[in-house]
Design a protein around this motif. Sequence first.
Motif, PDB file in Angstrom:
ATOM      1  N   TRP A   9     -24.633 105.798  14.946  1.00 25.68           N
ATOM      2  CA  TRP A   9     -25.291 107.084  14.758  1.00 25.68           C
ATOM      3  C   TRP A   9     -26.279 107.311  15.879  1.00 25.68           C
ATOM      4  O   TRP A   9     -27.034 106.400  16.257  1.00 25.68           O
ATOM      5  CB  TRP A   9     -26.028 107.118  13.412  1.00 25.68           C
ATOM      6  CG  TRP A   9     -25.123 107.163  12.228  1.00 25.68           C
ATOM      7  CD1 TRP A   9     -24.678 106.112  11.482  1.00 25.68           C
ATOM      8  CD2 TRP A   9     -24.553 108.328  11.639  1.00 25.68           C
ATOM      9  NE1 TRP A   9     -23.855 106.540  10.473  1.00 25.68           N
ATOM     10  CE2 TRP A   9     -23.764 107.906  10.544  1.00 25.68           C
ATOM     11  CE3 TRP A   9     -24.628 109.683  11.911  1.00 25.68           C
ATOM     12  CZ2 TRP A   9     -23.060 108.802   9.734  1.00 25.68           C
ATOM     13  CZ3 TRP A   9     -23.932 110.567  11.107  1.00 25.68           C
ATOM     14  CH2 TRP A   9     -23.153 110.129  10.033  1.00 25.68           C
ATOM     15  N   TYR A  10     -26.279 108.523  16.397  1.00 25.97           N
ATOM     16  CA  TYR A  10     -27.226 108.965  17.409  1.00 25.97           C
ATOM     17  C   TYR A  10     -27.870 110.245  16.903  1.00 25.97           C
ATOM     18  O   TYR A  10     -27.363 110.878  15.971  1.00 25.97           O
ATOM     19  CB  TYR A  10     -26.512 109.224  18.740  1.00 25.97           C
ATOM     20  CG  TYR A  10     -26.026 107.976  19.431  1.00 25.97           C
ATOM     21  CD1 TYR A  10     -24.972 107.227  18.916  1.00 25.97           C
ATOM     22  CD2 TYR A  10     -26.632 107.524  20.607  1.00 25.97           C
ATOM     23  CE1 TYR A  10     -24.533 106.072  19.542  1.00 25.97           C
ATOM     24  CE2 TYR A  10     -26.197 106.369  21.247  1.00 25.97           C
ATOM     25  CZ  TYR A  10     -25.150 105.662  20.705  1.00 25.97           C
ATOM     26  OH  TYR A  10     -24.727 104.521  21.332  1.00 25.97           O
ATOM     27  N   ARG A  11     -28.980 110.628  17.514  1.00 28.31           N
ATOM     28  CA  ARG A  11     -29.620 111.877  17.122  1.00 28.31           C
ATOM     29  C   ARG A  11     -30.194 112.582  18.342  1.00 28.31           C
ATOM     30  O   ARG A  11     -30.503 111.959  19.348  1.00 28.31           O
ATOM     31  CB  ARG A  11     -30.715 111.633  16.085  1.00 28.31           C
ATOM     32  CG  ARG A  11     -31.915 110.857  16.600  1.00 28.31           C
ATOM     33  CD  ARG A  11     -32.865 110.525  15.451  1.00 28.31           C
ATOM     34  NE  ARG A  11     -34.042 109.792  15.893  1.00 28.31           N
ATOM     35  CZ  ARG A  11     -34.942 109.273  15.077  1.00 28.31           C
ATOM     36  NH1 ARG A  11     -34.799 109.382  13.749  1.00 28.31           N
ATOM     37  NH2 ARG A  11     -36.000 108.629  15.566  1.00 28.31           N
TER      38      ARG A  11
ATOM     39  N   GLU B 240     -30.415 110.151  21.474  1.00 27.45           N
ATOM     40  CA  GLU B 240     -30.858 108.779  21.450  1.00 27.45           C
ATOM     41  C   GLU B 240     -30.136 107.985  20.368  1.00 27.45           C
ATOM     42  O   GLU B 240     -29.708 108.536  19.354  1.00 27.45           O
ATOM     43  CB  GLU B 240     -32.374 108.698  21.197  1.00 27.45           C
ATOM     44  CG  GLU B 240     -32.821 109.250  19.861  1.00 27.45           C
ATOM     45  CD  GLU B 240     -34.309 109.067  19.620  1.00 27.45           C
ATOM     46  OE1 GLU B 240     -35.037 108.614  20.519  1.00 27.45           O
ATOM     47  OE2 GLU B 240     -34.764 109.395  18.494  1.00 27.45           O
TER      48      GLU B 240
ATOM     49  N   VAL C 259     -29.628 105.684  17.245  1.00 23.62           N
ATOM     50  CA  VAL C 259     -30.323 105.402  15.987  1.00 23.62           C
ATOM     51  C   VAL C 259     -29.912 104.023  15.475  1.00 23.62           C
ATOM     52  O   VAL C 259     -30.759 103.169  15.223  1.00 23.62           O
ATOM     53  CB  VAL C 259     -30.005 106.478  14.930  1.00 23.62           C
ATOM     54  CG1 VAL C 259     -30.658 106.114  13.594  1.00 23.62           C
ATOM     55  CG2 VAL C 259     -30.454 107.853  15.402  1.00 23.62           C
TER      56      VAL C 259
ATOM     57  N   TYR D   2     -30.569  98.506  15.624  1.00 24.05           N
ATOM     58  CA  TYR D   2     -31.355  99.678  15.264  1.00 24.05           C
ATOM     59  C   TYR D   2     -32.363 100.018  16.355  1.00 24.05           C
ATOM     60  O   TYR D   2     -32.902  99.125  17.016  1.00 24.05           O
ATOM     61  CB  TYR D   2     -32.128  99.439  13.960  1.00 24.05           C
ATOM     62  CG  TYR D   2     -31.265  99.241  12.750  1.00 24.05           C
ATOM     63  CD1 TYR D   2     -30.875  97.970  12.354  1.00 24.05           C
ATOM     64  CD2 TYR D   2     -30.837 100.328  11.992  1.00 24.05           C
ATOM     65  CE1 TYR D   2     -30.065  97.779  11.243  1.00 24.05           C
ATOM     66  CE2 TYR D   2     -30.036 100.147  10.867  1.00 24.05           C
ATOM     67  CZ  TYR D   2     -29.651  98.870  10.513  1.00 24.05           C
ATOM     68  OH  TYR D   2     -28.866  98.691   9.406  1.00 24.05           O
TER      69      TYR D   2
ATOM     70  N   VAL E 230     -36.687 103.251  13.747  1.00 20.32           N
ATOM     71  CA  VAL E 230     -36.089 103.380  12.411  1.00 20.32           C
ATOM     72  C   VAL E 230     -35.945 102.042  11.703  1.00 20.32           C
ATOM     73  O   VAL E 230     -35.531 102.007  10.536  1.00 20.32           O
ATOM     74  CB  VAL E 230     -34.720 104.092  12.463  1.00 20.32           C
ATOM     75  CG1 VAL E 230     -34.849 105.431  13.190  1.00 20.32           C
ATOM     76  CG2 VAL E 230     -33.654 103.224  13.111  1.00 20.32           C
TER      77      VAL E 230
ATOM     78  N   MET F 271     -31.032 106.646   4.988  1.00 17.75           N
ATOM     79  CA  MET F 271     -32.328 106.926   5.610  1.00 17.75           C
ATOM     80  C   MET F 271     -33.391 107.047   4.522  1.00 17.75           C
ATOM     81  O   MET F 271     -33.331 107.966   3.696  1.00 17.75           O
ATOM     82  CB  MET F 271     -32.254 108.209   6.439  1.00 17.75           C
ATOM     83  CG  MET F 271     -31.156 108.199   7.479  1.00 17.75           C
ATOM     84  SD  MET F 271     -31.178 109.647   8.551  1.00 17.75           S
ATOM     85  CE  MET F 271     -30.751 110.929   7.385  1.00 17.75           C
TER      86      MET F 271
ATOM     87  N   ASP G  36     -38.231 112.418  12.431  1.00 20.93           N
ATOM     88  CA  ASP G  36     -36.807 112.110  12.283  1.00 20.93           C
ATOM     89  C   ASP G  36     -35.945 113.368  12.310  1.00 20.93           C
ATOM     90  O   ASP G  36     -34.713 113.283  12.305  1.00 20.93           O
ATOM     91  CB  ASP G  36     -36.552 111.363  10.961  1.00 20.93           C
ATOM     92  CG  ASP G  36     -37.196 109.994  10.922  1.00 20.93           C
ATOM     93  OD1 ASP G  36     -37.745 109.640   9.853  1.00 20.93           O
ATOM     94  OD2 ASP G  36     -37.134 109.276  11.941  1.00 20.93           O
TER      95      ASP G  36
ATOM     96  N   TYR H  21     -27.890 114.771  13.833  1.00 23.44           N
ATOM     97  CA  TYR H  21     -27.386 113.399  13.840  1.00 23.44           C
ATOM     98  C   TYR H  21     -25.883 113.417  14.106  1.00 23.44           C
ATOM     99  O   TYR H  21     -25.125 114.145  13.447  1.00 23.44           O
ATOM    100  CB  TYR H  21     -27.691 112.722  12.503  1.00 23.44           C
ATOM    101  CG  TYR H  21     -29.138 112.305  12.374  1.00 23.44           C
ATOM    102  CD1 TYR H  21     -30.141 113.257  12.253  1.00 23.44           C
ATOM    103  CD2 TYR H  21     -29.500 110.969  12.412  1.00 23.44           C
ATOM    104  CE1 TYR H  21     -31.475 112.887  12.172  1.00 23.44           C
ATOM    105  CE2 TYR H  21     -30.833 110.583  12.323  1.00 23.44           C
ATOM    106  CZ  TYR H  21     -31.813 111.548  12.200  1.00 23.44           C
ATOM    107  OH  TYR H  21     -33.139 111.168  12.113  1.00 23.44           O
TER     108      TYR H  21
END
Length: 115
Positions: free
Chosen positions: A36-38, A46, A48, A59, A63, A82, A89, A93
């Motif tokens: 997962w990226y966001r 970036e 996650v 991680y 987070v 999450m 945050d 995502y």
Amino acid sequence: QVQLVESGGGLVQAGGSLRLSCVASGSISSRNDMGWYRQAPGKERELVATITGGGSTNYADSVKGRFTISRVNAKNTVYLQMNGLKPEDTAVYYCNAERWPSTYWGQGTQVTVSS
């Protein structure tokens, strides 16, 4: 043809929880690394969290202790639990899958955390 479909985003108050899901179809299997990226407005995308085909996880420092990545290989699905969400945050995502030599992305799901 690889397809990654995310779901589970939404609006939540600070301190709340959400669980994101990503279902992979096509040539992505349990052996492929996923993550997962966001991307927040005005910022670069970036990392996650990531999970290897063998189940090893990684991680972002921001987070650690709050988010948990997991996968159910029989469903070709990766999750991001999450907890303790913070306004910082807030982002879109994206689910990611690596199948050398290509990288695949989902369409993204919005997570908004209000203070």
